[in-house]
Design an enzyme around this catalytic site. Structure first.
Site, short mmCIF file in Angstrom:
data_model
loop_
_atom_site.label_atom_id
_atom_site.label_comp_id
_atom_site.label_asym_id
_atom_site.label_seq_id
_atom_site.Cartn_x
_atom_site.Cartn_y
_atom_site.Cartn_z
CD1 TRP A 132 24.10 -14.17 -12.71
CD2 TRP A 132 25.59 -12.79 -11.77
NE1 TRP A 132 23.48 -13.52 -11.68
CE2 TRP A 132 24.37 -12.66 -11.09
CE3 TRP A 132 26.68 -12.02 -11.36
CZ2 TRP A 132 24.20 -11.79 -10.03
CZ3 TRP A 132 26.51 -11.16 -10.31
CH2 TRP A 132 25.28 -11.04 -9.64
CG ASP A 212 31.76 -14.06 -9.37
OD1 ASP A 212 31.59 -14.38 -8.17
OD2 ASP A 212 30.85 -13.55 -10.06
CE LYS A 247 23.24 -17.38 -4.61
NZ LYS A 247 23.38 -17.15 -6.01
N1 PMP Z 1 28.42 -13.94 -9.05
C1 PMP Z 1 27.69 -14.95 -9.53
C2 PMP Z 1 28.26 -15.80 -10.61
C3 PMP Z 1 26.42 -15.20 -9.02
O1 PMP Z 1 25.71 -16.20 -9.51
C4 PMP Z 1 25.92 -14.37 -7.99
C5 PMP Z 1 24.56 -14.60 -7.41
N2 PMP Z 1 23.57 -14.95 -8.28
C6 PMP Z 1 26.73 -13.33 -7.53
C7 PMP Z 1 27.97 -13.16 -8.08
C8 PMP Z 1 26.31 -12.33 -6.50
O2 PMP Z 1 25.61 -12.74 -5.45
P1 PMP Z 1 25.18 -11.78 -4.24
O3 PMP Z 1 25.35 -10.37 -4.66
O4 PMP Z 1 23.76 -12.11 -4.00
O5 PMP Z 1 26.07 -12.14 -3.12
#
Ligand code: PMP
Length: 398
Positions: A132, A212, A247
């Site tokens: 990411w 993660d 999500k």
């Molecule tokens: N890690 C990964 C791999 C992700 O894809 C995302 C969201 N795109 C996140 C962390 C963080 O998401 P958020 O901060 O929106 O909770």
């Protein structure tokens, strides 16, 4: 004198740029496979029913907007930690694991990054190639040396042997970031056998895993997806886990997540958590309350939790059906084999294997928007237009 005259402009986030281009495209057939949010068959990112029910209750029952503590809402962290680590987690029962609430998974990653920088000085962090994109910039911004291990090659295949060989070369003590499931951007996940092999290298090399966990519930199910996280937590003395409720609760903008830390002793956990609260104080002071209160409300109420679990399951099943549906639609073009990986990848994202040139043609000629790396958000597909998508893919693949 202008203080800001030397401030240069940086390019915007390419994915956000895609949203703008999509919005202004008049083609009624247009498809947005770019931005990483779940979409229902109508193309909306809905508020879950379980969330709506919890919110209604909170509106009436909330009595204060005073700050919540540095580690966040205790009901949230307690329940979220069980969701991640398991209802009967020995580590939680022994007070060797704890969660700190953060603004989303991103906040958890940044808190972990700053913790490594300040409390484990000199440790570098190793990311999958690709990963990411925010991992790259976020850990650099936290002042860490960022390096990579191979994960997907130019032929769009998971290169596990090369990954393992690279992990074996990492200096002892460094941090290795692993995606618990639904690898973003590729969709390629490790098998259980491969996870065990990674575990052995991590143990031998005395690496610190940072896992993660942004898509719990989107690969196989809420419990099954936690398998690797729980294996590492059980087998290793110390693990950092970043959890996101963006999500699986659909709480994206409410910025709800947590950093879960496991330690070798309850006493050490108190030390580590004292540091986390101090670091968070300089980042966001205290975390936002609303999303965490919603999650706590859902997880603490067995019947509401059931409603939520079914909603997560429905999202997961829909994504899996879209993957299979696209393969079926590609069959008449003789392309089902070539794109078979789309069926075995997991989560919202797929490295389709389409080139930047093909992605550009999809956009320019068919109003189908995806990231230039060939990453498609499968949840952005529409069962009614899988044939349109397949026909377009066939044209640009010819
Ligand atoms: N890690 C990964 C791999 C992700 O894809 C995302 C969201 N795109 C996140 C962390 C963080 O998401 P958020 O901060 O929106 O909770």
């Amino acid at each position: 004198m202008s203080h800001f005259s030397g401030v240069a402009r940086v390019p915007g986030d390419p994915i956000l740029g895609l949203i703008d281009a999509y919005r202004s495209d008049p083609n009624p057939q247009k498809l947005d496979l770019g931005v990483g949010v779940y979409k229902d068959p109508q193309g909306n990112t809905p508020i879950l029913n379980s969330v709506k029910i919890a919110e209604r209750y909170l509106v009436d029952s909330e009595t204060s907007k005073s700050y919540i503590g540095g580690h966040g809402d205790p009901l949230f962290t307690q329940h979220l930690a069980r969701l991640v680590m398991g209802a009967d987690s020995a580590l939680l029962n022994e007070n060797r694991a704890g969660a700190t609430q953060t603004p989303g998974g991103t906040g958890a990653l940044r808190l972990a990054g700053d913790f490594i920088r300040y409390c484990l000085p000199g440790r570098g962090i190793w990311l999958s190639d690709p990963t990411w994109p925010i991992h790259e910039t976020l850990f650099a911004a936290a002042g860490l040396k960022v390096s990579h291990y191979p994960y997907v090659d130019a032929d769009n295949r998971l290169v596990f042997d090369a990954m393992l060989a690279a992990l074996r070369q990492i200096p002892a003590g460094d941090v290795v970031l692993l995606h618990a499931c639904c690898h973003n951007p590729s969709g390629f996940d490790l098998s259980q056998t491969q996870w065990r092999q990674v575990l052995e290298v991590v143990r031998e090399r005395e690496l610190l895993p940072l896992i993660d966990f942004a898509y719990q519930g989107f690969a196989e199910g809420l419990e099954a997806d936690a398998w690797a996280v729980r294996l590492f937590a059980a087998e290793l003395p110390e693990v950092l886990i970043t959890s996101s409720c963006s999500k699986n609760f659909g709480l994206y903008r409410e910025r709800t997540g947590a950093l879960v830390v496991t330690c070798a002793s309850a006493d050490k956990l108190v030390d580590v958590r004292s540091q986390l609260a101090a670091i968070a104080r300089n980042l966001w002071s205290t975390p936002p309350a609303h999303g965490a209160a919603v999650v706590a409300q859902i997880l603490a109420d067995e019947s509401l939790k059931l409603v939520w679990q079914e909603e997560v399951q429905a999202m997961r099943v829909r994504i899996a059906q879209l993957r299979q549906g696209l393969l079926t639609a590609l069959q008449p073009y003789g392309l089902a084999e070539r794109f078979a990986h789309i069926g075995s990848q997991r989560g919202m994202f797929s490295y389709t294997g389409l080139s930047a040139e093909q992605v550009k043609r999809l956009r320019d000629e068919h109003s189908i928007y995806m990231v230039s790396t060939g990453r498609a958000n499968v949840a952005g597909m529409d069962e009614q237009r899988l044939e349109y998508l397949a026909a377009a893919i066939a044209k640009v693949s010819a």
